[in-house]
Write an enzyme that holds these catalytic residues in place. Structure first.
Site, PDB file in Angstrom:
ATOM      1  N   LYS A 148       0.835  -1.207   0.000  1.00  0.00           N
ATOM      2  CA  LYS A 148       0.000   0.000   0.000  1.00  0.00           C
ATOM      3  C   LYS A 148       0.869   1.257   0.000  1.00  0.00           C
ATOM      4  O   LYS A 148       0.657   2.180  -0.793  1.00  0.00           O
ATOM      5  CB  LYS A 148      -0.919   0.013   1.229  1.00  0.00           C
ATOM      6  CG  LYS A 148      -1.841   1.227   1.277  1.00  0.00           C
ATOM      7  CD  LYS A 148      -2.694   1.236   2.531  1.00  0.00           C
ATOM      8  CE  LYS A 148      -1.917   1.725   3.728  1.00  0.00           C
ATOM      9  NZ  LYS A 148      -2.778   1.945   4.919  1.00  0.00           N
ATOM     10  N   ASP A 166      -6.530   1.156   0.969  1.00  0.00           N
ATOM     11  CA  ASP A 166      -6.609   1.408   2.410  1.00  0.00           C
ATOM     12  C   ASP A 166      -7.980   0.952   2.899  1.00  0.00           C
ATOM     13  O   ASP A 166      -8.739   0.319   2.155  1.00  0.00           O
ATOM     14  CB  ASP A 166      -6.334   2.888   2.728  1.00  0.00           C
ATOM     15  CG  ASP A 166      -7.495   3.792   2.366  1.00  0.00           C
ATOM     16  OD1 ASP A 166      -8.398   3.369   1.594  1.00  0.00           O
ATOM     17  OD2 ASP A 166      -7.525   4.931   2.861  1.00  0.00           O
TER      18      ASP A 166
END
Length: 278
Positions: A148, A166
């Site tokens: 991420k 997220d």
């Protein structure tokens, strides 16, 4: 004089049609719908952007590491001090642990974050001549940087398209019916197959903005959402205009209401603040 608005979503009637409409959706139909929703999100959130303040790739990497379990607003309050004291990878590598912990304390988990930043600096010196690399495989091999974080860095510091999964992104793409998956890596690849690569980075920002301002975790503003007619989860939150409008957040909350065909005067003044959401 009240401002003219378009017709609001048709509440229970739309809810009934929504459940039936998406029941037998084909993969091609889902891709077309996803791209149409992505286009509407572009119009809904023209201000979408990375909310972490940075000037260099290394600064973005540091800010993203600090953002774990912390709001972007708090990170942006701390990073000016961090960036002034630690300019290059060598500064992080040679940092005094107690001094850095004291600076990072407001972001939470400051000991672990200090450890990650010191090790990051050391790894950059050892492997990349002190420079942050611009490749996914090299980024995820660095301390403190997962997939991420790497996609955030690539998309916003190196202009390499990347999808940032997220908590908001994961929640919304499941609600949108784009995926039925909780694993972030699987979600990334599934969404990548739906949306053109050139749009990945900005799509991430727009979905995150939508999650913070409209499609909240506990009670989404379904009746004041521009995606209402295309969303199979319509009805998860209130569908009537008045209660839905009260759930809109952020500096453009009243504009969001207008875009959804809802009277902007229904949005309370207290809602027009930047959401302090991780």
């Amino acid at each position: 004089m009240s401002r003219p608005v378009a017709a609001a979503p048709a509440g229970p009637a739309l809810l009934a049609r929504s459940a039936k409409r998406f029941a037998g959706e084909t993969p091609i139909g889902r891709k077309r719908r996803a791209r149409k929703m992505a286009k509407v999100l572009t119009e809904t959130h023209p201000d979408a952007h990375c909310e972490l303040d940075f000037k260099t790739p290394l600064q973005l990497a540091v800010a993203t590491i600090l953002s774990a379990q912390c709001t972007d607003r708090k990170v942006n309050e701390v990073t000016p001090t961090v960036f002034a004291k630690y300019v290059a990878a060598a500064d992080y590598a040679a940092a005094d642990r107690s001094e850095m912990e004291a600076i990072l304390r407001p972001t939470g988990f400051f000991r672990a974050k200090t450890d990650s930043l010191i090790k990051l600096g050391q790894a950059l010196l050892d492997r990349h001549q002190g420079e942050l690399p611009g490749r996914l495989d090299q980024l995820v091999a660095l301390p403190g940087i997962g997939r991420k974080t790497a996609n955030v860095i690539l998309g916003n510091a190196f202009d390499v398209p990347g999808i940032t999964v997220d908590t908001h992104f994961r929640r919304l793409v499941n609600r949108f019916g784009w995926v039925k998956e909780e694993d972030p890596v699987k979600i990334e690849f599934l969404v990548a197959d739906l949306i053109e690569k050139r749009d990945w980075t900005m799509l991430s920002h727009r979905i995150i903005f939508h999650g913070r301002r409209v499609c909240h975790a506990r009670k989404p503003a379904c009746g004041a959402c521009t995606l209402a007619t295309m969303c199979p989860s319509y009805g998860t939150g209130p569908t009537e205009a008045a209660p839905a409008a009260k759930l809109l957040k952020g500096p453009r909350a009243r504009e969001l209401a207008v875009q959804a065909g809802v009277d902007p005067d229904l949005v309370p003044a207290a809602a027009i603040v930047t959401p302090d959401v991780p």
